[in-house]
Write an enzyme that holds these catalytic residues in place. Structure first.
Site, PDB file in Angstrom:
ATOM      1  N   SER A   7       0.857  -1.041   0.120  1.00  0.00           N
ATOM      2  CA  SER A   7       0.072  -0.024   0.111  1.00  0.00           C
ATOM      3  C   SER A   7       0.897   1.346   0.092  1.00  0.00           C
ATOM      4  O   SER A   7       1.465   1.441   0.904  1.00  0.00           O
ATOM      5  CB  SER A   7      -1.104   0.013   1.431  1.00  0.00           C
ATOM      6  OG  SER A   7      -1.415   1.184   1.545  1.00  0.00           O
ATOM      7  N   HIS A  32      -1.424  -1.349  -4.294  1.00  0.00           N
ATOM      8  CA  HIS A  32      -2.601  -1.062  -3.340  1.00  0.00           C
ATOM      9  C   HIS A  32      -2.622   0.699  -3.444  1.00  0.00           C
ATOM     10  O   HIS A  32      -1.845   1.265  -2.626  1.00  0.00           O
ATOM     11  CB  HIS A  32      -2.702  -1.692  -2.042  1.00  0.00           C
ATOM     12  CG  HIS A  32      -3.728  -1.618  -1.446  1.00  0.00           C
ATOM     13  ND1 HIS A  32      -5.089  -2.376  -1.687  1.00  0.00           N
ATOM     14  CD2 HIS A  32      -4.400  -0.924  -0.306  1.00  0.00           C
ATOM     15  CE1 HIS A  32      -6.136  -1.886  -0.804  1.00  0.00           C
ATOM     16  NE2 HIS A  32      -5.829  -1.142  -0.386  1.00  0.00           N
ATOM     17  N   ASP A  34      -4.791   3.396  -1.816  1.00  0.00           N
ATOM     18  CA  ASP A  34      -5.948   3.933  -0.786  1.00  0.00           C
ATOM     19  C   ASP A  34      -6.424   5.373  -1.044  1.00  0.00           C
ATOM     20  O   ASP A  34      -5.681   6.231  -0.807  1.00  0.00           O
ATOM     21  CB  ASP A  34      -5.319   3.904   0.410  1.00  0.00           C
ATOM     22  CG  ASP A  34      -5.096   2.457   0.991  1.00  0.00           C
ATOM     23  OD1 ASP A  34      -6.013   1.575   0.879  1.00  0.00           O
ATOM     24  OD2 ASP A  34      -3.985   1.923   1.809  1.00  0.00           O
ATOM     25  N   MET A  36      -8.909   8.137   0.185  1.00  0.00           N
ATOM     26  CA  MET A  36      -9.496   8.582   1.423  1.00  0.00           C
ATOM     27  C   MET A  36     -10.359   9.846   1.324  1.00  0.00           C
ATOM     28  O   MET A  36      -9.613  11.036   1.069  1.00  0.00           O
ATOM     29  CB  MET A  36      -8.784   8.503   2.690  1.00  0.00           C
ATOM     30  CG  MET A  36      -8.063   7.189   2.952  1.00  0.00           C
ATOM     31  SD  MET A  36      -7.018   7.349   4.593  1.00  0.00           S
ATOM     32  CE  MET A  36      -6.447   5.796   4.532  1.00  0.00           C
ATOM     33  N   HIS A  65      -8.658   1.026  -3.995  1.00  0.00           N
ATOM     34  CA  HIS A  65      -9.353   0.907  -2.519  1.00  0.00           C
ATOM     35  C   HIS A  65      -9.977   2.337  -2.220  1.00  0.00           C
ATOM     36  O   HIS A  65      -9.466   3.142  -1.780  1.00  0.00           O
ATOM     37  CB  HIS A  65      -8.538   0.228  -1.631  1.00  0.00           C
ATOM     38  CG  HIS A  65      -9.396   0.029  -0.189  1.00  0.00           C
ATOM     39  ND1 HIS A  65      -8.717  -0.039   1.037  1.00  0.00           N
ATOM     40  CD2 HIS A  65     -10.691   0.178   0.281  1.00  0.00           C
ATOM     41  CE1 HIS A  65      -9.578  -0.361   1.923  1.00  0.00           C
ATOM     42  NE2 HIS A  65     -10.805  -0.012   1.373  1.00  0.00           N
ATOM     43  N   MET A  67     -12.060   4.522   0.013  1.00  0.00           N
ATOM     44  CA  MET A  67     -12.734   4.480   1.200  1.00  0.00           C
ATOM     45  C   MET A  67     -13.453   6.073   0.976  1.00  0.00           C
ATOM     46  O   MET A  67     -13.102   6.913   1.682  1.00  0.00           O
ATOM     47  CB  MET A  67     -11.775   4.434   2.258  1.00  0.00           C
ATOM     48  CG  MET A  67     -11.006   3.229   2.282  1.00  0.00           C
ATOM     49  SD  MET A  67      -9.602   3.152   3.470  1.00  0.00           S
ATOM     50  CE  MET A  67      -8.488   3.332   2.070  1.00  0.00           C
ATOM     51  N   MET A 136     -11.483  -5.794   5.765  1.00  0.00           N
ATOM     52  CA  MET A 136     -10.469  -4.644   6.584  1.00  0.00           C
ATOM     53  C   MET A 136     -10.169  -5.172   7.968  1.00  0.00           C
ATOM     54  O   MET A 136     -11.130  -5.847   8.751  1.00  0.00           O
ATOM     55  CB  MET A 136     -11.119  -3.460   6.989  1.00  0.00           C
ATOM     56  CG  MET A 136     -11.352  -2.711   5.643  1.00  0.00           C
ATOM     57  SD  MET A 136      -9.928  -2.379   4.849  1.00  0.00           S
ATOM     58  CE  MET A 136      -8.898  -1.466   6.153  1.00  0.00           C
ATOM     59  N   ASP A 174      -6.460  -6.241   4.560  1.00  0.00           N
ATOM     60  CA  ASP A 174      -5.976  -5.182   4.393  1.00  0.00           C
ATOM     61  C   ASP A 174      -5.778  -4.421   5.954  1.00  0.00           C
ATOM     62  O   ASP A 174      -7.082  -4.394   6.572  1.00  0.00           O
ATOM     63  CB  ASP A 174      -6.714  -4.040   3.495  1.00  0.00           C
ATOM     64  CG  ASP A 174      -6.153  -2.779   3.362  1.00  0.00           C
ATOM     65  OD1 ASP A 174      -5.138  -2.497   3.850  1.00  0.00           O
ATOM     66  OD2 ASP A 174      -6.892  -2.126   2.786  1.00  0.00           O
TER      67      ASP A 174
HETATM   68  C1  DX5 Z   1      -5.948   1.495   5.818  1.00  0.00           C
HETATM   69  C2  DX5 Z   1      -5.846   1.253   4.584  1.00  0.00           C
HETATM   70  C3  DX5 Z   1      -4.566   0.431   4.563  1.00  0.00           C
HETATM   71  C4  DX5 Z   1      -3.331   0.823   5.102  1.00  0.00           C
HETATM   72  C5  DX5 Z   1      -2.466  -0.486   5.372  1.00  0.00           C
HETATM   73  O1  DX5 Z   1      -7.169   2.315   5.924  1.00  0.00           O
HETATM   74  O2  DX5 Z   1      -6.858   0.758   3.752  1.00  0.00           O
HETATM   75  O3  DX5 Z   1      -4.521  -0.334   3.029  1.00  0.00           O
HETATM   76  O4  DX5 Z   1      -2.499   1.506   4.418  1.00  0.00           O
HETATM   77  O5  DX5 Z   1      -1.539  -0.090   6.160  1.00  0.00           O
HETATM   78  P1  DX5 Z   1      -0.675  -1.041   7.297  1.00  0.00           P
HETATM   79  O6  DX5 Z   1      -0.311  -2.276   6.605  1.00  0.00           O
HETATM   80  O7  DX5 Z   1       0.244   0.050   7.856  1.00  0.00           O
HETATM   81  O8  DX5 Z   1      -1.491  -1.378   8.568  1.00  0.00           O
HETATM   82 ZN    ZN Z   2      -6.415  -0.018   1.784  1.00  0.00          ZN
END
Ligand code: DX5
Ligand code: ZN
Length: 229
Positions: A7, A32, A34, A36, A65, A67, A136, A174
């Site tokens: 990620s 990956h 992310d 947000m 991903h 969110m 998650m 994840d």
């Molecule tokens: C959290 C994200 C993850 C995050 C994982 O909301 O969706 O993808 O980057 O990070 P680690 O591996 O550090 O928990």
């Molecule tokens: Zn993620």
């Protein structure tokens, strides 16, 4: 088959190209990404312009991903900008079937994610329609959190439905995945492994290689075969 998806939320953005090259050198096959929005989750990360730049410079499979609330408003743009697979959160959707179809019609693979407080049963009706289920293992929004032990049962439960029903669905995990818990997660049935801080903090190439060693030792078959189409 197993896929490893670093990620980039935990990457050093002043040297993003190097960090991406490093995970590829270490043997990762997915990246990956992310997204947000500050509404569905407290934090704001990055979006289409960053994805577009990365897509032009990497061969890695781009696992996006989302969110974000109302993800349907942005699917077309993310897919046009290079997403190979788009995962949306079940908690954000009024009409999940419609959104899954929208992702497929736009030419990408479709993933459906559930938060720690969402029971596994809620994703079951959609397993025949999606390419990937995402469990998650932390409350989404930040990297570097601790793995929630309640995720074990959920991973095992969804993996057993996938096996029993003979479905071609990947199972991604994840959040909180580290060197010391990845083997267990794979043995429970996960086959797409996301890790952020445990990859990008320190020696990125070495960390990626060590994750892949652990994954291959966990009894996983067919490491990095071609993805099912
Ligand atoms: C959290 C994200 C993850 C995050 C994982 O909301 O969706 O993808 O980057 O990070 P680690 O591996 O550090 O928990
Ligand atoms: Zn993620």
């Amino acid at each position: 088959m197993i896929h490893f998806a670093p990620s980039i939320l935990s990457a050093d953005f002043t040297q993003l190209q190097k960090d991406i090259d490093d995970v590829q050198r270490g043997g990762a096959d997915y990246l990956h990404f992310d997204v947000m929005d500050g509404i569905f989750v407290p934090a704001i990360s990055f979006g289409m312009p960053v994805l577009k730049c990365i897509a032009k410079k990497t061969e890695l499979f781009l696992d996006v991903h989302l969110m974000i609330v109302e993800p349907e408003r942005y699917l077309e743009e993310f897919i046009k900008d290079g997403a190979d697979l788009v995962t949306v959160h079940l908690e954000t959707l009024k009409e999940p079937e419609k959104v899954i179809k929208q992702i497929h019609d736009l030419g990408a693979k479709a993933g459906l994610a559930i938060n720690p407080e969402t029971p596994a049963e809620q994703i079951r009706p959609y397993l025949t329609m999606i390419d990937m289920a995402l469990v998650m293992c932390v409350h989404p929004g930040f990297g570097e959190q601790a793995y929630l032990p309640s995720s074990d049962e959920k991973i095992a439960q969804i993996a057993s439905w996938i096996r029993e029903d003979g479905l071609y669905v990947d199972l991604e995990i994840d959040g909180g995945i580290k060197m010391d818990n990845v083997e267990k997660a794979v043995s429970l049935g996960a086959n797409v492994i996301v890790a952020g801080s445990a990859v990008f903090h320190g020696d990125t190439v070495g960390n990626t290689e060590r994750f892949l060693e652990k994954i291959s030792k966990s009894g996983a078959q067919n490491l990095f075969c071609d993805r099912r189409s």
